[in-house]
Design an enzyme around this catalytic site. Structure first.
Site, mmCIF file in Angstrom:
data_model
loop_
_atom_site.group_PDB
_atom_site.id
_atom_site.type_symbol
_atom_site.label_atom_id
_atom_site.label_comp_id
_atom_site.label_asym_id
_atom_site.label_seq_id
_atom_site.Cartn_x
_atom_site.Cartn_y
_atom_site.Cartn_z
ATOM 1 N N SER A 143 86.623 19.771 20.356
ATOM 2 C CA SER A 143 85.735 20.787 20.930
ATOM 3 C C SER A 143 84.340 20.224 21.150
ATOM 4 C CB SER A 143 85.644 21.979 19.968
ATOM 5 O OG SER A 143 84.594 22.851 20.322
ATOM 6 N N TYR A 168 83.872 25.812 12.131
ATOM 7 C CA TYR A 168 84.786 25.495 13.237
ATOM 8 C C TYR A 168 84.536 24.075 13.737
ATOM 9 C CZ TYR A 168 86.700 25.435 17.967
ATOM 10 O OH TYR A 168 87.374 25.085 19.114
#
Length: 357
Positions: A143, A168
């Site tokens: 990501s 995350y």
């Protein structure tokens, strides 16, 4: 780079009912000859399950698609899948997504993003047991969040990314480190892809463009963070899938170093539009397209439904992908304009949510 043909291969796609996973599976089933797709998804209710079911139902009409409901954190299930289907290519798109959700629900991220990914790495490792050819390429989702508050833009995969600003992001960086270790120890070709703000039809309802649409349609105010000064490198779903398919077909070479040990067949790339858009401009285009598609009336008072607010914890002011390495190695650069992408989303939204009312 080791060239891989996808036809006549068995490909395991995790998170197959997800936004990216379902689009990838559909593309492969349509375009690749005699490909077998084995998909796994736990169908959790992090967001509207009816969207996941709709994506999945499209895939289930194809005889070359096998669906397994379950979690990648279930080690015995993953082992069973690898024994039964012996996938040659593994694409890990299963993950607990979302920056803000990781603040309130950290357990979900450890279970899926760390334990689940570890289970896949172990299964890839043991796919070579007893002289078997095993997994030819592991491709996995990272990501843009790994860049954290990195000040050097555009974001380059050569940059140091040791300061995540959310759990995350930390789990995604951990995936890259784990993949490198397994590539080095067991000579597993692996490629990580740092996705930049993926959007499009049948996307994730927790993403800003989708949430804004829901709220505007309900007559609620939308909050635009960092007083509208955030910039995002929005990447259309078809571009993400095209990048994935190209990367799947080009695995890092297995080589032996001077010490007689494998040089890790490992790579990481950005997939982004290389063109960050101001959030206020993004909202203006979105509202144009929602009116055009008939999701909102022509006389909708947008100004009274917008609120500029401060930055949220875990967010960053800008994302901006350096995509030169992807273009150099795979001859591909995402190029879908924001207006085209949001137009397609608005038309899908009308069909999915409004025509059936």
């Amino acid at each position: 780079m080791n060239k891989i043909k996808l036809n006549y291969k068995t490909i395991l796609i995790t998170g197959v009912a997800g936004f990216i996973g379902s689009n990838l599976a559909k593309r492969l089933l349509v375009q690749e000859q005699s490909v077998k797709i084995v998909g796994i998804d736990n169908m959790n209710d992090y967001y509207d399950v009816s969207i996941k079911e709709s994506r999945l139902n499209d895939l289930l009409t194809n005889n070359d698609f096998v669906f397994i409901k379950g979690s990648i954190s279930d080690k015995k299930l993953i082992e069973k899948i690898f024994i039964e289907y012996q996938p040659q290519i593994v694409v890990n798109l299963a993950a607990q997504a979302g920056v803000r959700y990781s603040i309130s629900n950290p357990d979900a991220y450890i279970e899926s993003n760390l334990i689940g990914f570890y289970n896949l790495l172990e299964a890839c490792r043991h796919s070579y047991d007893e002289g078997n050819r095993g997994v030819e390429h592991l491709v996995y989702a990272s990501s843009s969040s790994v860049y954290g508050s990195n000040k050097t833009i555009p974001y380059s995969t050569d940059s140091k990314v040791d300061n995540p600003v959310s759990l995350y992001a930390a789990t995604k960086k951990s995936n890259e480190l784990m993949a490198h270790a397994y590539s080095k120890l067991y000579n597993i070709p692996s490629t990580g892809l740092r996705f930049f703000t993926v959007y499009g039809p049948a996307g994730r309802p927790d993403m800003a463009y989708f949430g804004f649409t829901d709220k505007l349609r309900a007559g609620q105010k939308i909050q635009i963070f960092n007083y509208g000064q955030c910039k995002r490198d929005f990447t259309y779903i078809d571009d993400i899938v095209e990048g994935l398919v190209r990367v799947m077909q080009g695995a890092p070479e297995k080589e032996i170093g001077q010490d007689g040990l494998p040089i890790a067949p490992y790579a990481v790339y950005n997939i982004g539009n290389n063109n960050p858009e101001n959030l206020l401009e993004f909202v203006n285009i979105l509202q144009d397209e929602l009116v055009r598609a008939g999701v909102l009336p022509k006389d909708y008072d947008f100004e009274s439904h917008k609120e500029l607010v401060a930055m949220q914890p875990g967010d960053v002011p800008i994302t901006y992908a350096d995509t030169e390495p992807l273009e150099r190695d795979y001859g591909f650069k995402p190029a879908t304009s924001l207006r085209v992408g949001l137009r397609n989303f608005a038309e899908w939204y009308k069909d999915f949510y409004i025509k059936n009312l």
